[in-house]
Design an enzyme around this catalytic site. Structure first.
Site, PDB file in Angstrom:
ATOM      1  NE  ARG A  77      -4.011  -1.879  -0.009  1.00 26.47           N
ATOM      2  CZ  ARG A  77      -4.922  -1.976  -0.995  1.00 26.47           C
ATOM      3  NH1 ARG A  77      -4.804  -1.205  -2.078  1.00 26.47           N
ATOM      4  NH2 ARG A  77      -5.924  -2.828  -0.896  1.00 26.47           N
ATOM      5  CB  ALA A  89     -11.250  -5.259   0.025  1.00 25.08           C
ATOM      6  CD  GLU A 106     -11.861  -6.485  -5.931  1.00 25.72           C
ATOM      7  OE1 GLU A 106     -10.686  -6.898  -5.834  1.00 25.72           O
ATOM      8  OE2 GLU A 106     -12.208  -5.665  -6.792  1.00 25.72           O
TER       9      GLU A 106
END
Length: 208
Positions: A77, A89, A106
């Site tokens: 991330r 997700a 997902e």
């Protein structure tokens, strides 16, 4: 989502129309609004400015197998500069797609699995002070791998090196409590699943 009971506490709609609005930024999936509002002040209404991110929302899948294990992925991330343990997700960027369908998609794309039965697990605003983002988490049961011949999704960028891993729900709860897992949807989903497990998930509503 999850168990539904009458009474308080319960959030209620309360939309304040802005006196004026600016949109200083438009991105691929989000935009920023700067609204001028009339809010209560010491000597009557005051005009104030509120800036916030307009977000399409997201859905997450908590797939739980018969051994009580949660399927998680480890993902880079950029905003926080870390690889985080997360539930599969994604942003609700498919026009007209129901949130549970986003969660199903997902789970298949990020973790290569499907679930036969889906339930509402959690529904929350992660940062309502400055973002409209709403995240809905769904519990999937009857989990099985997607046959290799049906795995057509090509993972790119951050998803290129996702590594799905089964984690016992108890261990996932412990990781949350020890701040080893900090992704918002994962924290909420894992704790909600642990709470729902106490009555065998009987309080959860099937996802529509």
């Amino acid at each position: 989502m999850g168990a539904h009971h009458g009474g308080k506490p319960a959030d209620v709609p309360d939309r304040r129309d802005p006196l004026a609005r600016e949109v200083p930024f438009r991105g691929a999936k989000t935009r920023v609004h700067v609204d001028r509002l009339a809010l209560p002040g010491a000597d009557g209404p005051e005009e104030v400015s509120r800036e916030y991110l307009v977000h399409p929302g997201a859905a997450a899948a908590l797939a739980l197998d018969e051994a009580g294990r949660v399927l998680m992925v480890h993902q880079y991330r950029h905003a926080v500069g870390e690889r985080l343990w997360e539930l599969p997700a994604g942003v609700r960027d498919e026009e007209g797609e129901a949130p549970v369908r986003t969660a199903m998609r997902e789970l298949e794309e990020e973790a290569g699995h499907r679930a036969e039965r889906w339930f509402e697990l959690a529904d929350f605003y992660p940062s309502p002070g400055f973002s409209s983002e709403r995240i809905q988490v769904f519990l999937g049961r009857g989990v099985s791998p997607v046959p290799e011949a049906e795995q057509t999704f090509v993972r790119l960028h951050e998803e290129a090196d996702l590594h799905p891993e089964w984690v016992p729900l108890e261990e996932a709860v412990r990781a949350v409590s020890e701040a080893r897992v900090r992704n918002g949807a994962t924290v909420v989903g894992v704790l909600a699943a642990a709470a729902a497990e106490r009555d065998g998930f009987a309080s959860l509503r099937p996802a529509e």
